[in-house]
Design a protein around this motif. Structure first.
Motif, PDB file in Angstrom:
ATOM      1  N   LYS A  73      46.666 -25.798 -44.538  1.00  0.00           N
ATOM      2  CA  LYS A  73      48.245 -26.163 -44.714  1.00  0.00           C
ATOM      3  C   LYS A  73      48.973 -28.027 -44.473  1.00  0.00           C
ATOM      4  O   LYS A  73      49.654 -28.568 -45.113  1.00  0.00           O
ATOM      5  CB  LYS A  73      49.098 -24.806 -43.698  1.00  0.00           C
ATOM      6  N   GLU A  74      48.494 -27.840 -43.644  1.00  0.00           N
ATOM      7  CA  GLU A  74      48.643 -29.422 -42.900  1.00  0.00           C
ATOM      8  C   GLU A  74      48.104 -30.469 -43.485  1.00  0.00           C
ATOM      9  O   GLU A  74      48.666 -31.293 -42.996  1.00  0.00           O
ATOM     10  CB  GLU A  74      48.633 -30.041 -41.223  1.00  0.00           C
ATOM     11  N   SER A  75      47.058 -30.298 -44.192  1.00  0.00           N
ATOM     12  CA  SER A  75      46.363 -31.257 -45.200  1.00  0.00           C
ATOM     13  C   SER A  75      45.634 -30.276 -45.786  1.00  0.00           C
ATOM     14  O   SER A  75      44.000 -30.575 -46.099  1.00  0.00           O
ATOM     15  CB  SER A  75      44.896 -32.146 -43.621  1.00  0.00           C
ATOM     16  N   PRO A  76      46.005 -30.376 -47.232  1.00  0.00           N
ATOM     17  CA  PRO A  76      45.225 -29.691 -48.420  1.00  0.00           C
ATOM     18  C   PRO A  76      44.658 -30.800 -48.935  1.00  0.00           C
ATOM     19  O   PRO A  76      43.538 -29.532 -49.331  1.00  0.00           O
ATOM     20  CB  PRO A  76      46.671 -29.643 -48.909  1.00  0.00           C
ATOM     21  N   SER A  77      44.073 -31.761 -48.448  1.00  0.00           N
ATOM     22  CA  SER A  77      43.998 -32.107 -49.754  1.00  0.00           C
ATOM     23  C   SER A  77      42.433 -33.011 -48.474  1.00  0.00           C
ATOM     24  O   SER A  77      40.999 -33.347 -49.188  1.00  0.00           O
ATOM     25  CB  SER A  77      43.966 -34.427 -49.134  1.00  0.00           C
ATOM     26  N   GLY A  78      42.404 -32.446 -47.532  1.00  0.00           N
ATOM     27  CA  GLY A  78      40.640 -32.186 -46.720  1.00  0.00           C
ATOM     28  C   GLY A  78      40.795 -33.688 -45.828  1.00  0.00           C
ATOM     29  O   GLY A  78      40.106 -33.604 -44.854  1.00  0.00           O
ATOM     30  N   LEU A  79      41.539 -34.663 -45.933  1.00  0.00           N
ATOM     31  CA  LEU A  79      41.176 -35.871 -45.217  1.00  0.00           C
ATOM     32  C   LEU A  79      41.963 -35.762 -43.845  1.00  0.00           C
ATOM     33  O   LEU A  79      43.436 -35.457 -44.042  1.00  0.00           O
ATOM     34  CB  LEU A  79      41.297 -36.944 -45.780  1.00  0.00           C
ATOM     35  N   ILE A  80      41.425 -36.188 -42.755  1.00  0.00           N
ATOM     36  CA  ILE A  80      42.813 -35.813 -41.655  1.00  0.00           C
ATOM     37  C   ILE A  80      41.541 -36.732 -40.998  1.00  0.00           C
ATOM     38  O   ILE A  80      40.055 -36.698 -40.936  1.00  0.00           O
ATOM     39  CB  ILE A  80      42.219 -34.765 -40.546  1.00  0.00           C
TER      40      ILE A  80
ATOM     41  N   GLU B  84      44.485 -36.403 -35.926  1.00  0.00           N
ATOM     42  CA  GLU B  84      45.406 -35.163 -36.637  1.00  0.00           C
ATOM     43  C   GLU B  84      44.632 -34.000 -35.977  1.00  0.00           C
ATOM     44  O   GLU B  84      45.203 -32.954 -36.049  1.00  0.00           O
ATOM     45  CB  GLU B  84      45.094 -35.508 -37.987  1.00  0.00           C
ATOM     46  N   LEU B  85      43.425 -34.183 -36.410  1.00  0.00           N
ATOM     47  CA  LEU B  85      42.464 -32.911 -35.699  1.00  0.00           C
ATOM     48  C   LEU B  85      42.883 -32.150 -34.733  1.00  0.00           C
ATOM     49  O   LEU B  85      43.138 -31.129 -34.705  1.00  0.00           O
ATOM     50  CB  LEU B  85      40.773 -33.209 -36.504  1.00  0.00           C
ATOM     51  N   LYS B  86      42.715 -32.559 -34.199  1.00  0.00           N
ATOM     52  CA  LYS B  86      42.899 -32.544 -32.396  1.00  0.00           C
ATOM     53  C   LYS B  86      44.408 -32.286 -32.152  1.00  0.00           C
ATOM     54  O   LYS B  86      44.483 -31.358 -31.033  1.00  0.00           O
ATOM     55  CB  LYS B  86      42.576 -34.106 -31.101  1.00  0.00           C
ATOM     56  N   ALA B  87      44.902 -32.896 -32.519  1.00  0.00           N
ATOM     57  CA  ALA B  87      46.330 -32.356 -32.489  1.00  0.00           C
ATOM     58  C   ALA B  87      46.516 -31.184 -33.575  1.00  0.00           C
ATOM     59  O   ALA B  87      47.714 -30.023 -33.491  1.00  0.00           O
ATOM     60  CB  ALA B  87      47.797 -33.076 -33.691  1.00  0.00           C
ATOM     61  N   ILE B  88      46.378 -30.504 -34.694  1.00  0.00           N
ATOM     62  CA  ILE B  88      46.344 -29.387 -34.837  1.00  0.00           C
ATOM     63  C   ILE B  88      46.203 -28.311 -34.053  1.00  0.00           C
ATOM     64  O   ILE B  88      46.187 -27.238 -34.522  1.00  0.00           O
ATOM     65  CB  ILE B  88      45.535 -29.582 -36.584  1.00  0.00           C
ATOM     66  N   LEU B  89      44.748 -28.429 -34.205  1.00  0.00           N
ATOM     67  CA  LEU B  89      43.905 -27.891 -32.893  1.00  0.00           C
ATOM     68  C   LEU B  89      44.760 -27.674 -31.499  1.00  0.00           C
ATOM     69  O   LEU B  89      44.181 -27.069 -31.382  1.00  0.00           O
ATOM     70  CB  LEU B  89      42.529 -28.201 -33.135  1.00  0.00           C
TER      71      LEU B  89
ATOM     72  N   GLU C   8      34.968 -34.897 -30.796  1.00  0.00           N
ATOM     73  CA  GLU C   8      33.768 -36.015 -32.358  1.00  0.00           C
ATOM     74  C   GLU C   8      33.000 -35.334 -32.302  1.00  0.00           C
ATOM     75  O   GLU C   8      32.884 -35.874 -33.375  1.00  0.00           O
ATOM     76  CB  GLU C   8      34.322 -37.080 -30.729  1.00  0.00           C
ATOM     77  N   GLN C   9      32.190 -35.582 -31.402  1.00  0.00           N
ATOM     78  CA  GLN C   9      30.416 -35.209 -32.650  1.00  0.00           C
ATOM     79  C   GLN C   9      30.764 -34.206 -33.693  1.00  0.00           C
ATOM     80  O   GLN C   9      29.773 -34.500 -35.090  1.00  0.00           O
ATOM     81  CB  GLN C   9      28.938 -34.371 -31.251  1.00  0.00           C
ATOM     82  N   VAL C  10      31.349 -32.939 -33.885  1.00  0.00           N
ATOM     83  CA  VAL C  10      31.832 -31.999 -34.730  1.00  0.00           C
ATOM     84  C   VAL C  10      32.598 -33.360 -36.143  1.00  0.00           C
ATOM     85  O   VAL C  10      31.473 -33.368 -37.626  1.00  0.00           O
ATOM     86  CB  VAL C  10      32.069 -30.980 -33.991  1.00  0.00           C
ATOM     87  N   PHE C  11      33.838 -33.723 -35.648  1.00  0.00           N
ATOM     88  CA  PHE C  11      33.880 -34.455 -36.631  1.00  0.00           C
ATOM     89  C   PHE C  11      33.597 -35.322 -37.020  1.00  0.00           C
ATOM     90  O   PHE C  11      33.458 -35.615 -38.620  1.00  0.00           O
ATOM     91  CB  PHE C  11      35.756 -34.899 -35.924  1.00  0.00           C
ATOM     92  N   PHE C  12      32.614 -36.524 -36.471  1.00  0.00           N
ATOM     93  CA  PHE C  12      32.207 -37.655 -37.086  1.00  0.00           C
ATOM     94  C   PHE C  12      30.942 -36.331 -37.894  1.00  0.00           C
ATOM     95  O   PHE C  12      30.089 -37.401 -39.425  1.00  0.00           O
ATOM     96  CB  PHE C  12      31.324 -38.374 -36.477  1.00  0.00           C
TER      97      PHE C  12
ATOM     98  N   MET D 125      31.534 -37.395 -43.772  1.00  0.00           N
ATOM     99  CA  MET D 125      30.275 -37.741 -44.074  1.00  0.00           C
ATOM    100  C   MET D 125      30.078 -39.084 -45.464  1.00  0.00           C
ATOM    101  O   MET D 125      29.219 -39.349 -45.325  1.00  0.00           O
ATOM    102  CB  MET D 125      30.652 -36.372 -46.155  1.00  0.00           C
ATOM    103  N   ASP D 126      31.275 -39.664 -45.095  1.00  0.00           N
ATOM    104  CA  ASP D 126      31.486 -40.999 -46.239  1.00  0.00           C
ATOM    105  C   ASP D 126      31.722 -42.284 -45.317  1.00  0.00           C
ATOM    106  O   ASP D 126      31.731 -43.014 -44.437  1.00  0.00           O
ATOM    107  CB  ASP D 126      32.916 -41.275 -46.801  1.00  0.00           C
ATOM    108  N   GLY D 127      31.841 -42.221 -43.825  1.00  0.00           N
ATOM    109  CA  GLY D 127      32.604 -42.585 -42.699  1.00  0.00           C
ATOM    110  C   GLY D 127      33.492 -43.457 -42.375  1.00  0.00           C
ATOM    111  O   GLY D 127      32.927 -44.396 -41.861  1.00  0.00           O
ATOM    112  N   GLU D 128      34.560 -43.154 -43.269  1.00  0.00           N
ATOM    113  CA  GLU D 128      35.796 -43.466 -42.907  1.00  0.00           C
ATOM    114  C   GLU D 128      36.525 -42.465 -42.073  1.00  0.00           C
ATOM    115  O   GLU D 128      37.910 -43.111 -42.364  1.00  0.00           O
ATOM    116  CB  GLU D 128      36.522 -43.472 -44.851  1.00  0.00           C
ATOM    117  N   ASN D 129      36.199 -42.282 -41.254  1.00  0.00           N
ATOM    118  CA  ASN D 129      36.917 -41.991 -40.069  1.00  0.00           C
ATOM    119  C   ASN D 129      37.937 -40.653 -40.328  1.00  0.00           C
ATOM    120  O   ASN D 129      39.631 -40.441 -39.719  1.00  0.00           O
ATOM    121  CB  ASN D 129      37.224 -42.229 -39.430  1.00  0.00           C
ATOM    122  N   THR D 130      38.220 -39.884 -41.710  1.00  0.00           N
ATOM    123  CA  THR D 130      39.011 -38.659 -42.716  1.00  0.00           C
ATOM    124  C   THR D 130      37.705 -37.987 -42.854  1.00  0.00           C
ATOM    125  O   THR D 130      37.185 -37.403 -43.669  1.00  0.00           O
ATOM    126  CB  THR D 130      39.378 -39.531 -43.638  1.00  0.00           C
TER     127      THR D 130
END
Length: 68
Positions: A25-32, A36-41, A55-59, A63-68
């Motif tokens: 709902k908050e990030s339909p594009s899948g980019l976050i 933002e992830l910590k705020a949503i959760l 942080e380890q799970v996020f990184f 996949m593209d290393g753009e921190n999103t």
């Protein structure tokens, strides 16, 4: 004893379903971003170990290393 594990599995599945729906709902594009992830959760005030794990799970999924 076996019922205890299945109840825990049900709780975890419900949590995962809730977090997934909230994320979509908050990030339909899948980019976050990590912030933002910590705020949503609602991950405020977590321990340093828990923060490192998130942080380890996020990184891992960044996949593209753009921190999103």
């Amino acid at each position: 004893m076996g019922n205890h594990g299945s109840n825990l599995d049900d709780i975890l599945a419900e949590d995962m379903h809730h977090w997934y729906n909230k994320f979509m709902k908050e990030s339909p594009s899948g980019l976050i971003t990590l912030f933002e992830l910590k705020a949503i959760l609602n991950l405020r005030g977590i321990t340093e170990n828990a923060n490192s794990y998130v942080e380890q799970v996020f990184f891992t999924f960044d996949m593209d290393g753009e921190n999103t």
